[in-house]
Design an enzyme around this catalytic site. Structure first.
Site, PDB file in Angstrom:
ATOM      1  N   GLU A   1       0.888  -1.154   0.000  1.00 41.48           N
ATOM      2  CA  GLU A   1       0.000   0.000   0.000  1.00 41.48           C
ATOM      3  C   GLU A   1       0.922   1.199   0.000  1.00 41.48           C
ATOM      4  O   GLU A   1       1.746   1.360   0.901  1.00 41.48           O
ATOM      5  CB  GLU A   1      -0.888  -0.062   1.242  1.00 41.48           C
ATOM      6  CG  GLU A   1      -1.983   0.958   1.259  1.00 41.48           C
ATOM      7  CD  GLU A   1      -1.851   1.890   2.425  1.00 41.48           C
ATOM      8  OE1 GLU A   1      -1.426   3.039   2.196  1.00 41.48           O
ATOM      9  OE2 GLU A   1      -2.151   1.489   3.560  1.00 41.48           O
TER      10      GLU A   1
ATOM     11  N   CYS B   1      -2.263   8.171   4.714  1.00 38.12           N
ATOM     12  CA  CYS B   1      -2.301   7.747   3.315  1.00 38.12           C
ATOM     13  C   CYS B   1      -3.622   8.136   2.680  1.00 38.12           C
ATOM     14  O   CYS B   1      -3.756   8.109   1.458  1.00 38.12           O
ATOM     15  CB  CYS B   1      -2.028   6.257   3.178  1.00 38.12           C
ATOM     16  SG  CYS B   1      -2.762   5.280   4.474  1.00 38.12           S
TER      17      CYS B   1
END
Lengths: 530, 530
Positions: free
Chosen positions: B265, B302
């Protein structure tokens, strides 16, 4: 009537200068007519059309997609004997086998149609809002699988229907809601055209968009690489050799700006473990069944049993003798094409020459006739453990017996095994109990572990796994046969606090689709309770 | 008490000569004590132990694994204030945030424990034998998910608990039945040691094998590559930068003999679409909420909203003014570490200098204090479409407003967007209806699409997707948060004609586990009827 064009959406195009011929291993010559390799401009038209078609097709209802899949099946059947005859000429496969494979291919399309109508495959999951939760409220979260976009399919030569143009990859990609571009297999260019046309007719009849399906012809590596790198392509399904599969995998994962998943089913030698008590009591029937599986379809199955492990014993010697006898008597049979045939004889020759490998049966080379003849080799566990070359796939009617001194050595030999599509345990229940730690190792290497059967024969059903650890495939988490093959070509998207009127049917409070969903952690077909 | 060792299974080892220090952005200096980088021999011990542990651990019952996961949670809580204080020093994150994150981390372990006890996550599918079927009988086929083997985890600096040593990757890999090796994050080496010890104590208390968990310290690229290439490692979970994530992905897929899946990720700028009617009617509150989300945690999420699309209008100018006002007043706040801080100022500087980018707010550089100050930039749709650099992730409290002339230009701008973890739609229902084709494009780019909220805040639940198309992740089919994260570290295996006594509990006729299964295509918790 076969015309040799590329199918670019609904258009038949053949603008290129490069012409290919369809070779027949039956008539041992090129068939009349020629096929035009696709130009880069034709390829680009196919990918652009696929992208446009995706926007339309991905919004079709499950019922509309199901009707389309069934229509493909009907159009395939309507091709009648022309399809069977052409495939016989191009593949050397016998009529009964091809008729059966056609049924399987149509059945596979029907299975995905049924799966779409049942609808639960989208894995709808709903966690309802908890506005009063402390310290923070929980939003309303709902997820489901959605299609990923145009899929590129490379079919296999050994199943010109079930694993090619209208085969499992195409069926599952279309079922998931994606357009498909097929790279036509050079081993059955005419069959490909007939099948591609069947898909086109079905698409037109059922109101599917231009670009939902294309096929392109090419034998040029650069052109094929361009296709693999095309930004429009979102995933690749591949069935074929280790060399081609890993090359495509590498390009797709490292040479594209945006890497895409590659579901390549490649190389497997399908180890069989024949356990002692079974060998003593039923060695004869085991040898007969196994010999039949080795030569079935001239050994041209990805699940062909290429490796047989057993413990040294008199019963084992007797069994090997019986197996050798059966194989020695097996008549050489037609192979799929020139390349498959020459690869077979080359790879079996290399295997025969490895240290510690002894030839038990090696029926004459019949490559001039494009026929494959059986070979049975044997080796000892230490030679097998030392030399990875003994694990090279020999695609054809060949098998290698590995004799182990004891259970411990057997386990060590299994531990060095590469990943496989299948592993087979042949044993009485007392054998299975006694060799549990060996079977556990075998289990860790395979996608399907079968007991007291032969690995050839892959059922199209819900529980099938036709997959396995590398090098059997490039994605051990997936299967290329059976209902779950559809999941390769979909991805989950979560909608958070989406206003109810904009939710897709699968995620609305009312479960009008009557699908199985997971709501707040519980599986149910009920509506979301308010 | 922090000692600076590597945890190799249950052993504390520090044989190497290379020492690392833990820097604190709070005291602006290295903390006392040193950490020993792992030697290749220590790394090899960790992977060998993991392989051995796998054979034992993968056979533990769901209940045993659940108890282990819960025990980790208890041990984390038992670390008490020492953990919170150390993490504050190493990350600069405030106490309340870390206390909350600890709760989330323990809750995540509990969620997986619950998932194991419920048991249906193994996706048991059974197709019973049809011995009388024509032309061929059907074998008995049963499949389920099984663990894949040792998992290597690279944690993130911005969530030292929830996405690091004992975070989601570790929890889901352990839940699936796999040992874990963590590459300790250099940004919180002390926190890592405390967390690693908690896992070790939990493992010992609950009878888990030596090797079920290890952590290794290293800042050496070659050493880390060796670990990524170690044959014992079967999958990788990664959270961090695009550069590191793609490097690991490339090594794992092309430089290993056996490629393994990498669930990285990485990079996301989380576009927000602010639609006109909403802007007119609720522009003020939208600006306040969005500004809060941009500076939350000094923008070090994020899912931080780094891109705001809107149509040119007076209301839009007013909204931008409000947003700029809020951000100009936001006090610079501590960043995680030196590297994050200097990367932030470098990348925002590069972004500010791009053609067509205008600075609306750019609070003074506070990098000397390791603090991040807010920045708001604006550009026009054409500049955005032309220049990919405007999509570079600026990890910190920064956002770029993209002004579009009309719906068509907005759609074009959305079409060039890279893959994202999230996309946000802020609009009234009439906006959502009017901009449906733009929202559709946004949907195709994200793992989570949210309405009238802010993307920061990722719920740990069943329906979460914390994932998305590349470069958000390297595997758009997966999620790293929520129940389905477990599926990344498992693969399906089909058992064919397995004698009933050797079937695992999940696949036996009697459904003693009471799990949801698919039997002959139908979902049920019933036993297989005979």
């Amino acid at each position: 009537m076969i015309n040799g064009y590329n199918l670019i959406g609904f258009e038949e195009r053949s603008e290129g200068d490069i012409k290919l011929k369809a070779f027949s291993p039956v008539v041992k010559d090129d068939l009349p007519g020629e096929f035009t390799a696709a130009t880069l401009s034709e390829i680009s038209s196919a990918t652009m059309k696929a992208t446009r078609a995706f926007a339309v097709y991905s919004k079709k209802t499950a019922e509309e997609k199901a009707v389309f899949l069934e229509a493909i099946g009907e159009e395939i059947l309507a091709l009648g004997d022309e399809l069977i005859q052409r495939a016989m000429l191009e593949s050397g496969l016998p009529e009964a086998r091809l008729t059966g494979e056609r049924g399987r291919t149509i059945g596979q399309l029907k299975m995905f149609a049924d799966l779409l109508r049942e609808g639960s495959w989208v894995e709808a999951v709903i966690d309802t809002a908890l506005p009063d939760r402390k310290p923070f409220p929980r939003a309303d979260l709902r997820k489901m699988l959605v299609p990923i976009g145009p899929v590129l399919v490379f079919g296999a030569s050994n199943f010109p229907f079930a694993f090619s143009t209208a085969g499992g990859d195409t069926a599952s990609a279309l079922a998931a809601g994606n357009p498909v571009i097929v790279k036509a297999h050079e081993g059955h260019l005419g069959t490909n055209e007939l099948m591609g046309n069947a898909i086109k007719h079905a698409a037109k009849k059922t109101g599917m968009p231009d670009g939902i399906f294309s096929f392109v012809i090419s034998s040029d590596v650069d052109t094929i690489q361009r296709l693999v790198k095309d930004e429009a392509i979102k995933a690749i399904g591949f069935t074929g050799s280790y060399k081609a599969g890993t090359a495509i995998f590498k390009i797709a994962t490292t040479e594209r700006k945006i890497p895409i998943p590659v579901f390549a089913e490649m190389s497997s030698i399908n180890p069989v473990l024949v356990l002692p008590k079974k060998l003593e009591t039923e060695g004869t029937s085991v040898a007969t069944n196994l010999a039949g599986s080795i030569v079935l379809g001239t050994g041209q199955f990805c699940t062909n049993p290429g490796l047989i492990f057993l413990l040294e014993s008199d019963a084992a010697e007797n069994f090997i003798g019986l197996l050798a006898g059966s194989l020695a008597n097996a008549a050489p049979a037609p192979m799929l094409n020139k390349a498959v045939c020459s690869n077979y004889y080359n790879s079996r020759e290399i295997l025969q020459q490895q240290n510690g490998v002894r030839i038990l049966v090696s029926v004459d080379n019949s490559s001039k006739d494009y026929k494959g003849s059986a070979v049975l080799l044997e080796t000892d566990a230490l030679s097998f453990i030392k030399n990875e070359n003994l694990q090279a796939e020999v695609f054809g009617p060949s098998s290698l017996v590995v004799k182990c001194k004891d259970k411990n050595q057997l386990r060590q030999a299994l531990e060095v095994l590469h990943g496989q599509l299948t592993g087979t345990v042949i044993g009485l229940n007392e054998d299975i109990a006694a060799f549990s730690n060996c079977i556990e190792v075998l289990h860790s290497k395979v996608g399907r572990l079968l007991y007291n059967g032969v690995p050839t024969g892959v059922e199209v059903c819900h529980a099938m796994v036709h997959g396995g650890p590398f090098p059997a495939t490039t994605n051990a988490g997936s299967t290329s046969v059976g209902a779950d093959a559809i999941k390769r070509f979909a991805r989950p998207v979560c909608l958070q606090d989406c206003p109810p009127e904009f939710l897709p049917a699968a995620l609305k409070d009312d479960n009008d689709l009557k699908i199985m969903r997971k709501i707040n952690g519980l599986y149910t077909r009920d509506s979301v309770s308010s």
